[in-house]
Design a protein around this motif. Structure first.
Motif, short mmCIF file in Angstrom:
data_model
loop_
_atom_site.label_atom_id
_atom_site.label_comp_id
_atom_site.label_asym_id
_atom_site.label_seq_id
_atom_site.Cartn_x
_atom_site.Cartn_y
_atom_site.Cartn_z
N THR A 49 0.85 -1.19 0.00
CA THR A 49 0.00 0.00 0.00
C THR A 49 0.88 1.24 0.00
O THR A 49 1.95 1.26 0.61
CB THR A 49 -0.89 0.02 1.26
N VAL A 106 3.61 -1.35 3.85
CA VAL A 106 3.24 0.01 3.44
C VAL A 106 4.50 0.79 3.06
O VAL A 106 5.54 0.66 3.71
CB VAL A 106 2.52 0.74 4.59
N ASP A 141 -2.37 9.69 5.68
CA ASP A 141 -2.10 8.37 6.25
C ASP A 141 -0.83 8.40 7.10
O ASP A 141 -0.78 7.86 8.21
CB ASP A 141 -1.95 7.31 5.15
N SER A 142 0.21 9.01 6.54
CA SER A 142 1.50 9.09 7.24
C SER A 142 1.38 9.88 8.54
O SER A 142 1.91 9.48 9.58
CB SER A 142 2.56 9.74 6.34
N CYS A 151 5.46 0.69 9.17
CA CYS A 151 5.18 0.66 7.74
C CYS A 151 5.61 -0.68 7.14
O CYS A 151 4.86 -1.29 6.37
CB CYS A 151 5.90 1.81 7.03
N ASP A 193 5.40 4.98 2.08
CA ASP A 193 4.84 6.31 1.87
C ASP A 193 5.45 6.91 0.61
O ASP A 193 6.27 6.28 -0.07
CB ASP A 193 5.01 7.22 3.10
N TYR A 224 0.98 5.03 1.20
CA TYR A 224 0.34 6.01 2.08
C TYR A 224 0.44 7.41 1.49
O TYR A 224 1.49 7.81 0.96
CB TYR A 224 1.02 6.02 3.44
N ASP A 225 -0.67 8.16 1.61
CA ASP A 225 -0.61 9.57 1.28
C ASP A 225 -0.21 10.35 2.53
O ASP A 225 0.04 9.77 3.59
CB ASP A 225 -1.93 10.07 0.68
#
Length: 250
Positions: free
Chosen positions: A106, A187, A112-113, A182, A189, A108-109
């Protein structure tokens, strides 16, 4: 070529080594890049061997459309063209397993971060008025774009002085926990797309060699806006052949 002035023609025609095209706004820098790609295609270069990096998806779409008009849509569709982040995410999905990620990671925008950093700050029992999540994520972003991992964060005097001045000595620990969470959640970013691409090429020379062979010509638009991480990755990809053309505002 007849549609270009002499300076533009010279920039398009030179393909034997690295070139830097510098000019002011509205002087046709992107036009040079577009025609140079068409020039390479017309001289037999396979589209999949050309990497063109832009700073917006809109710019990439417009460039592809213009190239399609010049050489045909079929050839233009085969180009590796897009933003740094879109192209590097494509590479990372292919090679994610080498870095311990699954290919369906995924991305992250910014929101999200920020939310994850809030949780880390809370879990560590820190005051979120001192450790403002927006400030912490900004410091983490700066570190990543400087290609500094948590283990090396404390060795950067600029970061250490800033965190001391802001009474945020635990920023390095927050950075480490943020990275760990993450990784555990599969995840990345936005900044990780640059950081992990650099690490991929740095830690796995055979992978770097593969992409050096794949991208036989690399072109970059709006080069004045590149950060250190983007610059270093371009160097990794072009170090051997040095067939690279960048255009930028003076």
């Amino acid at each position: 070529m007849n549609e270009l002035n002499t300076a533009q023609q010279n920039a398009v025609d030179y393909c034997d080594g690295p070139s830097l095209v510098i000019a002011g706004a509205g002087s046709g820098k992107t036009r040079v890049l577009t025609y140079k790609i068409a020039h390479l295609l017309e001289h037999g270069m396979y589209p999949g061997h050309i990497l063109a990096l832009t700073f917006t998806n809109k710019a990439a779409r417009e460039m592809r459309e213009r190239i399609g008009i010049l050489v045909g849509e079929e050839l233009s569709r085969g180009l590796w063209m897009g933003t740094f982040h879109s192209v590097f995410s494509r590479i990372l999905r292919r090679e994610a397993h080498l870095l311990g990620f699954n290919s369906d990671f995924t991305i992250y925008d910014a929101n999200d971060s920020k939310t994850l950093v809030k949780h880390v700050i809370k879990d560590m029992g820190l005051d979120d008025k001192t450790y403002k999540p927006s400030t912490v994520i900004s410091h983490i972003s700066m570190a990543k774009n400087a290609l500094v991992l948590p283990a090396g964060y404390g060795q950067i005097s600029e970061f250490a002085r800033r965190d001391h001045t802001n009474r945020m000595p635990a920023t390095m620990q927050i950075y480490q926990k943020y990275m760990d969470k993450c990784f555990q959640a599969n995840v990345m970013d936005f900044d990780d797309l640059l950081l992990y691409t650099f690490l991929l090429f740095e830690r796995f020379p055979e992978v770097r060699d593969h992409y050096q062979d794949l991208f036989q010509y690399v072109l970059v638009d709006e080069y004045q806006d590149t950060n250190y991480a983007q610059h270093r990755i371009i160097w990794q990809l072009t170090e051997r052949r040095q067939r690279v053309c960048v255009v930028g505002d003076d």
